[in-house]
Design a protein around this motif. Structure first.
Motif: not given
Length: 70
Positions: A33-54
């Motif tokens: 959220k802080v980095r507004d990474q949803v729009k970047s490749k590194s943001g997709m990695i953060a989204v995947l990490l959230s999914c994996f942990e969940t």
């Protein structure tokens, strides 16, 4: 849904909150959220990490869960 809402009252091993799950993925979510990474490749990695942990917390099979969203 209503029948499972108060399971924590009957079952002593069921927590009354989901704080543990929320706290375990909080770091990834906040960075995203802080980095507004949803729009970047590194943001997709953060989204995947959230999914994996969940999925790990829920004892779900990561591969099976990923296939559902592809």
């Amino acid at each position: 849904m209503k029948s499972s809402l108060f399971t924590f009252v009957i079952e002593s091993n069921v927590p009354s909150t989901n704080n543990d799950a929320e706290n375990s993925i909080r770091k990834c979510v906040m960075q995203r959220k802080v980095r507004d990474q949803v729009k970047s490749k590194s943001g997709m990695i953060a989204v995947l990490l959230s999914c994996f942990e969940t999925w790990r917390i829920r004892s779900q099979n990561t591969l099976s869960e990923m296939v559902k969203y592809i």
